[in-house]
Design a protein around this motif. Sequence first.
Motif, mmCIF file in Angstrom:
data_model
loop_
_atom_site.group_PDB
_atom_site.id
_atom_site.type_symbol
_atom_site.label_atom_id
_atom_site.label_comp_id
_atom_site.label_asym_id
_atom_site.label_seq_id
_atom_site.Cartn_x
_atom_site.Cartn_y
_atom_site.Cartn_z
ATOM 1 N N THR A 64 -7.582 13.177 8.029
ATOM 2 C CA THR A 64 -6.631 13.572 6.979
ATOM 3 C C THR A 64 -5.260 13.896 7.574
ATOM 4 O OG1 THR A 64 -7.555 15.775 7.127
ATOM 5 C CG2 THR A 64 -8.290 14.427 5.290
ATOM 6 N N GLU A 65 -5.259 14.312 8.834
ATOM 7 C CA GLU A 65 -3.982 14.656 9.448
ATOM 8 C C GLU A 65 -3.099 13.414 9.628
ATOM 9 O OE1 GLU A 65 -2.259 16.419 13.591
ATOM 10 O OE2 GLU A 65 -4.421 16.245 13.355
ATOM 11 N N LEU A 66 -3.691 12.337 10.134
ATOM 12 C CA LEU A 66 -2.907 11.120 10.375
ATOM 13 C C LEU A 66 -2.931 10.158 9.187
ATOM 14 C CD1 LEU A 66 -3.817 10.209 14.075
ATOM 15 C CD2 LEU A 66 -1.857 11.498 13.235
ATOM 16 N N GLY A 67 -3.806 10.419 8.233
ATOM 17 C CA GLY A 67 -3.943 9.486 7.110
ATOM 18 C C GLY A 67 -4.600 8.189 7.529
ATOM 19 N N ARG A 103 -8.764 2.612 14.918
ATOM 20 C CA ARG A 103 -8.048 3.480 13.968
ATOM 21 C C ARG A 103 -7.376 2.566 12.958
ATOM 22 N NH1 ARG A 103 -5.178 8.279 16.676
ATOM 23 N NH2 ARG A 103 -7.046 9.346 15.960
ATOM 24 N N ILE A 104 -7.616 2.825 11.681
ATOM 25 C CA ILE A 104 -7.097 1.938 10.623
ATOM 26 C C ILE A 104 -6.168 2.739 9.724
ATOM 27 C CG2 ILE A 104 -7.773 0.627 8.555
ATOM 28 C CD1 ILE A 104 -10.441 0.022 9.987
ATOM 29 N N ASP A 105 -5.025 2.155 9.391
ATOM 30 C CA ASP A 105 -4.162 2.767 8.388
ATOM 31 C C ASP A 105 -4.486 2.107 7.048
ATOM 32 O OD1 ASP A 105 -2.135 3.415 6.578
ATOM 33 O OD2 ASP A 105 -0.714 3.790 8.209
ATOM 34 N N PRO A 106 -5.198 2.814 6.180
ATOM 35 C CA PRO A 106 -5.683 2.168 4.954
ATOM 36 C C PRO A 106 -4.571 1.828 3.975
ATOM 37 C CG PRO A 106 -6.233 4.510 4.937
ATOM 38 C CD PRO A 106 -5.593 4.228 6.263
ATOM 39 N N ILE A 107 -3.378 2.371 4.184
ATOM 40 C CA ILE A 107 -2.279 2.039 3.271
ATOM 41 C C ILE A 107 -1.502 0.841 3.826
ATOM 42 C CG2 ILE A 107 -0.130 2.881 2.225
ATOM 43 C CD1 ILE A 107 -1.437 5.725 2.377
ATOM 44 N N VAL A 108 -1.045 0.971 5.074
ATOM 45 C CA VAL A 108 -0.217 -0.094 5.654
ATOM 46 C C VAL A 108 -1.036 -1.379 5.881
ATOM 47 C CG1 VAL A 108 1.190 -0.712 7.672
ATOM 48 C CG2 VAL A 108 1.306 1.602 6.741
ATOM 49 N N LEU A 330 6.993 2.088 20.472
ATOM 50 C CA LEU A 330 6.724 3.476 20.879
ATOM 51 C C LEU A 330 6.777 4.421 19.682
ATOM 52 C CD1 LEU A 330 8.533 3.509 24.320
ATOM 53 C CD2 LEU A 330 6.066 3.708 23.909
ATOM 54 N N ALA A 331 7.659 4.149 18.744
ATOM 55 C CA ALA A 331 7.694 4.979 17.533
ATOM 56 C C ALA A 331 6.354 4.862 16.787
ATOM 57 C CB ALA A 331 8.861 4.562 16.644
ATOM 58 N N HIS A 332 5.800 3.660 16.768
ATOM 59 C CA HIS A 332 4.487 3.477 16.120
ATOM 60 C C HIS A 332 3.377 4.160 16.924
ATOM 61 C CE1 HIS A 332 5.228 0.517 12.752
ATOM 62 N NE2 HIS A 332 6.407 0.602 13.329
ATOM 63 N N CYS A 333 3.526 4.180 18.262
ATOM 64 C CA CYS A 333 2.523 4.871 19.102
ATOM 65 C C CYS A 333 2.487 6.362 18.770
ATOM 66 C CB CYS A 333 2.831 4.701 20.584
ATOM 67 S SG CYS A 333 2.447 3.059 21.180
ATOM 68 N N ILE A 334 3.669 6.910 18.544
ATOM 69 C CA ILE A 334 3.735 8.338 18.209
ATOM 70 C C ILE A 334 3.110 8.571 16.843
ATOM 71 C CG2 ILE A 334 5.319 10.258 17.768
ATOM 72 C CD1 ILE A 334 6.587 9.541 20.229
ATOM 73 N N ARG A 335 3.487 7.721 15.890
ATOM 74 C CA ARG A 335 2.953 7.854 14.530
ATOM 75 C C ARG A 335 1.412 7.847 14.539
ATOM 76 N NH1 ARG A 335 0.062 8.217 11.024
ATOM 77 N NH2 ARG A 335 0.021 7.257 8.961
ATOM 78 N N TYR A 336 0.832 6.957 15.345
ATOM 79 C CA TYR A 336 -0.633 6.814 15.324
ATOM 80 C C TYR A 336 -1.309 7.533 16.493
ATOM 81 C CZ TYR A 336 0.202 3.735 11.473
ATOM 82 O OH TYR A 336 0.597 3.256 10.260
ATOM 83 N N ILE A 396 8.439 7.187 12.827
ATOM 84 C CA ILE A 396 7.869 6.550 11.638
ATOM 85 C C ILE A 396 7.301 7.681 10.776
ATOM 86 C CG2 ILE A 396 6.157 4.879 10.790
ATOM 87 C CD1 ILE A 396 8.148 3.613 12.743
ATOM 88 N N PRO A 397 7.746 7.794 9.540
ATOM 89 C CA PRO A 397 7.247 8.907 8.726
ATOM 90 C C PRO A 397 5.757 8.764 8.415
ATOM 91 C CG PRO A 397 8.601 7.404 7.414
ATOM 92 C CD PRO A 397 8.666 6.921 8.818
ATOM 93 N N PHE A 398 5.083 9.881 8.346
ATOM 94 C CA PHE A 398 3.680 9.873 7.932
ATOM 95 C C PHE A 398 3.646 9.715 6.409
ATOM 96 C CE2 PHE A 398 3.280 11.266 12.013
ATOM 97 C CZ PHE A 398 2.052 11.783 12.368
ATOM 98 N N PRO A 399 2.671 8.998 5.896
ATOM 99 C CA PRO A 399 2.576 8.955 4.432
ATOM 100 C C PRO A 399 2.040 10.295 3.921
ATOM 101 C CG PRO A 399 0.735 7.802 5.426
ATOM 102 C CD PRO A 399 1.610 8.268 6.556
ATOM 103 N N LYS A 400 2.329 10.593 2.678
ATOM 104 C CA LYS A 400 1.751 11.822 2.102
ATOM 105 C C LYS A 400 0.262 11.575 1.885
ATOM 106 C CE LYS A 400 5.639 13.936 -0.199
ATOM 107 N NZ LYS A 400 6.611 12.815 -0.200
ATOM 108 N N THR A 401 -0.558 12.445 2.409
ATOM 109 C CA THR A 401 -1.999 12.252 2.198
ATOM 110 C C THR A 401 -2.467 13.220 1.127
ATOM 111 O OG1 THR A 401 -2.357 13.730 4.038
ATOM 112 C CG2 THR A 401 -2.558 11.397 4.486
ATOM 113 N N THR A 402 -3.511 12.797 0.439
ATOM 114 C CA THR A 402 -4.018 13.667 -0.629
ATOM 115 C C THR A 402 -5.260 14.392 -0.138
ATOM 116 O OG1 THR A 402 -5.156 11.741 -1.440
ATOM 117 C CG2 THR A 402 -3.148 12.400 -2.599
#
Length: 402
Positions: A64-67, A103-108, A330-336, A396-402
């Motif tokens: 939930t932290e990383l979405g 690790r999967i980003d279910p939105i992107v 690298l920005a994506h590495c930080i995001r994930y 890279i902004p994190f998406p809002k998670t619910t």
Amino acid sequence: IDLSIMSPQDAANHLFKNSEILAPMVRASTTPLRTLALSHGASLVYTEELVDRSISASERIVNTELGTIDYRVPKHTYSLKVQKRMAADKDNPDSENGAILLRIDPIVERNKLIYQIGTGESNLALEAATKVISDVNGIDINMGCPKKFSVSGGMGSALLSDTKRACDIISTLRRNLSKPVSAKIRLLDPEDPRPTIDFVKALISSGANAITIHGRIVGDESHTMARWTTLVEVVRQLKQTESVPIIVNGDLYTRADILEIKSRSLCDGVMLARPALYNVSLFRKGEAEETTSTTDEIPLPQFQSTDHSGYYGYNSPLLHSRTSVVQEYLAHCIRYRAHSKNAKYVVCEMMNSRRAPTNRVPYLNMQYESGQTIATVCKCRSLDDLVKVWDVKYTIPFPKTT
Ligand code: FNR
């Protein structure tokens, strides 16, 4: 679009026709590179090859932290020695819980992700595929890897010489899953298209919904030119009788290469591995490509042309600089929250033109503007160090998670 209500073949047609795909690459095709490739216009991305047993032994966690959805190797399954090493690895964000396999980003990555299995047995393949199927859009079988680790386990290119087993894996997955099943193969013969065509037809009869063909045979060096002439012949002949999407792969280093191979082979899509690693912005299309449905209307250079310097070549204004794509990565590495060792490895591969065809694509030889070298990257101990060396200024902004 709701792919889940489509038949597997309709879903495969949607995913693979007119596709530009980030290839499966061990250690490289993880979340940061996949999401970066999508941001540049890749239409589909593959996970790195993950062997059936390891994915089956992993646990699925909703992070939930990383979405993200994480498949994690539980800590208790490691030997004590490895557990200690992990605990001491302060830069491992997951040291408390075990290693992240996938690790999967279910939105992107929604409607854009294929999981590639390394497998040699249908029952093990099915177990692994069943485990992840709800989080991905299709399952691909690696039938091309020539490495000893794969072949000795009956996986990868071992399947090219065992048609029965290869077909058994495909038909087992096809019978039991409601999403596309595909295979990635190599050419079987350097010149004669027939053996490759026969193999592909056998896979299709067993239920394969798409096939990717890498234009090399087992034993070819990765730095020698892919065998486009044979590849083109194989695909053209297949397209006369088969309707499932056929994707081509191998040495597509410029938009000109991509346009040429598409128009010559009539393939349904292209897959890029090293070219995307060296400059992932290669997925950016020119305006003419965006607005035409066929490549016929675009003025094409000669096949295997040596002139790659024009609009569709290596100096294309479509391309981001190689410094910029490393910064973006690298920005994506930080995001994930990638592990710094993995990020370092991938950045070194991005910079390393050792195996690149620098005669055809000379910019791959360039020096980085701010003087970064593989040696300076190797000295980095953390993601923060890498960010400093590359002067990464954005996140890279994190998406809002619910
Ligand atoms: C690969 N390749 C590969 N293939 C595959 O089916 N599964 C995998 O996990 C990998 N891993 C991998 C890692 C790295 C670092 C490289 C360079 C390659 C092969 C790759 O997908 C592709 O077929 C070849 O590299 C040829 O395509 P390019 O590089 O000419 O676009």
